[in-house]
Design an enzyme around this catalytic site. Structure first.
Site, mmCIF file in Angstrom:
data_model
loop_
_atom_site.group_PDB
_atom_site.id
_atom_site.type_symbol
_atom_site.label_atom_id
_atom_site.label_comp_id
_atom_site.label_asym_id
_atom_site.label_seq_id
_atom_site.Cartn_x
_atom_site.Cartn_y
_atom_site.Cartn_z
ATOM 1 N N GLY A 51 0.907 -1.218 0.086
ATOM 2 C CA GLY A 51 0.096 -0.019 0.090
ATOM 3 C C GLY A 51 0.707 1.393 -0.162
ATOM 4 N N ARG A 93 10.439 -1.308 -5.099
ATOM 5 C CA ARG A 93 9.096 -1.438 -5.890
ATOM 6 C C ARG A 93 9.237 -0.119 -6.760
ATOM 7 N NH1 ARG A 93 3.806 -3.341 -3.212
ATOM 8 N NH2 ARG A 93 3.416 -3.785 -5.454
ATOM 9 N N GLN A 200 -5.352 -9.004 -2.332
ATOM 10 C CA GLN A 200 -5.659 -7.989 -1.180
ATOM 11 C C GLN A 200 -6.859 -7.664 -0.946
ATOM 12 O OE1 GLN A 200 -3.411 -7.635 -4.043
ATOM 13 N NE2 GLN A 200 -1.870 -6.608 -3.486
ATOM 14 N N ASP A 241 -1.538 4.460 -6.187
ATOM 15 C CA ASP A 241 -0.141 4.224 -6.152
ATOM 16 C C ASP A 241 0.625 5.442 -6.485
ATOM 17 O OD1 ASP A 241 -1.272 1.538 -5.954
ATOM 18 O OD2 ASP A 241 0.908 1.845 -4.944
HETATM 19 O O1 MRU Z 1 0.612 -4.103 -4.609
HETATM 20 P P1 MRU Z 1 0.017 -3.188 -3.394
HETATM 21 O O2 MRU Z 1 -0.802 -4.282 -2.382
HETATM 22 O O3 MRU Z 1 1.048 -2.344 -2.723
HETATM 23 O O4 MRU Z 1 -1.020 -2.295 -4.063
HETATM 24 C C1 MRU Z 1 -1.644 -1.548 -3.511
HETATM 25 C C2 MRU Z 1 -2.528 -0.637 -4.077
HETATM 26 O O5 MRU Z 1 -2.816 -0.732 -5.285
HETATM 27 C C3 MRU Z 1 -3.468 0.370 -3.232
HETATM 28 O O6 MRU Z 1 -4.612 0.778 -3.698
HETATM 29 C C4 MRU Z 1 -2.488 1.654 -3.413
HETATM 30 O O7 MRU Z 1 -1.357 1.434 -2.829
HETATM 31 C C5 MRU Z 1 -3.126 2.768 -2.323
HETATM 32 S S1 MRU Z 1 -3.388 2.443 -0.721
HETATM 33 C C6 MRU Z 1 -3.814 3.633 0.282
#
Ligand code: MRU
Length: 354
Positions: A51, A93, A200, A241
């Protein structure tokens, strides 16, 4: 049942960082204690902490614990270790801008201070990481309050991935108004997309909403059109993101399909984006680097045995870009932005008209 404000993906206590291992949820609540740069990199890369905002906060404290672990003895040694650790952690990442944003913020703080001792430098890093942490929590609360003005009691709300408390310091971005609304008796009905391939929505969103006593229904990603057509959904809320200057927003793979469906069924689509996730240096979604991950996540990771023939070709992008045109409004901690986003976002972030 717990209280939503107790759900947090990380803690910094007694000079140590603790990360709730999200790959073990919902089955087990296990706290990791990362110490080295490799521990931090691994926790971010493997989505033990994930996240965008939570990645930024973890990276901030991560720089602190990793540099401290190396025990530099002189300011010169400190600078060499610090620069190396910052570059390394930033590479874990590529898509969530909060990772680079948080590490760069700490780097600027240290680089622009006349550092005379290693302890002073470490204090600077820790204090800046704590400031990022506190600001994120306040931003999430504010996004909850702004977001709630867009929602009405009894609404059916669809969300994709997890942009809740587990993805931030506390409250979440797009789940924050749901928690704040619950306290006011708004009785939302939330539909959580499972969010393939890393689940998720199933593992995290349904876990945290359920724990907090919110009415949540889990659906497969390919059921979103059905619940929309059946009139069960009044609004879609998602996180982000990285949002480009023109309002294109990268979020978990599948988000753009949900936005297109929402438009088809005349359902408002709200993206919750703290200003730390708005990247005015990136002009449009075309310029956002999209992380590609191991195809085993699609057919092996969550199964007892492989769910595809050996040697199958895969394509596993972790994010997609929702076009600015498909976003009804962008909720930030500084207010709600409406199209045209190239003007409204810049104004919110910089406070300037042009
Ligand atoms: O791969 P992830 O689980 O890190 O992806 C997370 C997301 O796409 C969330 O929607 C995004 O980071 C927003 S978190 C407030």
């Amino acid at each position: 049942m717990g209280h939503y404000s107790d759900i947090t993906p990380l803690k910094f206590e007694g000079d140590r960082l603790y990360i709730l291992d999200q790959t073990r949820l919902p089955g087990a609540e296990e706290w990791l204690e990362p110490e080295t740069a490799d521990d931090i990199w691994d926790a971010i890369y493997k989505l033990k902490v994930r996240g965008a905002p939570a990645i930024g906060v973890a990276a901030g404290y991560g720089v602190y614990v990793a540099v401290k672990h190396e025990a530099p003895e002189t300011v010169e040694e400190f600078r060499a270790v610090f620069d190396k650790v910052c570059e390394y952690i930033k590479g874990a990442r590529p898509t969530a801008v909060n990772l680079m944003w948080a590490v760069n913020r700490i780097k600027n703080k240290v680089d622009n201070t006349a550092v005379t001792s290693v302890n002073q430098a470490l204090d600077l890093i820790r204090d800046e990481a704590a400031a990022i942490h506190a600001e994120d929590e306040a931003a999430c609360r504010a996004m909850g309050e702004y977001g709630l003005t867009l929602l009405k009691p009894g609404m059916g709300i669809l969300t994709h991935c997890n942009a809740g408390a587990l993805a931030t310091s506390r409250y979440g971005t797009c789940l924050s108004p749901i928690y704040l609304g619950m306290e006011k008796g708004y009785d939302f009905r939330v539909f959580a997309d499972e969010t393939r391939p890393l689940l998720q929505g199933a593992r995290l969103t349904s876990w945290e909403l359920n724990k907090a006593g919110v009415d949540v229904t889990l659906i497969c990603d390919n059921m979103a059109a059905t619940v929309m057509k059946q009139g069960k959904i009044d609004a879609v809320v998602v996180g982000c993101d990285r949002m480009a200057a023109n309002g294109d927003g990268a979020n978990k793979i599948g988000t753009s399909a949900v936005a297109i469906l929402a438009k088809r069924y005349n359902i408002p689509f709200y993206m919750f984006v703290p200003t730390s996730t708005i990247d005015l240096e990136t002009a449009t979604g075309e310029d956002i680097v999209i992380e590609e991950r191991d195809g085993k996540e699609i057919y092996e990771m969550w199964y007892e045995r492989p769910m595809a023939p050996a040697g199958i070709k895969t394509f596993n992008p972790a994010f997609d870009v929702t076009a600015a045109d498909d976003i009804t409004a962008v909720v930030t901690e500084k207010g709600i932005a409406y199209p045209p986003y190239s003007e409204s976002l810049r104004k919110l972030v910089t406070g300037e008209d042009k």
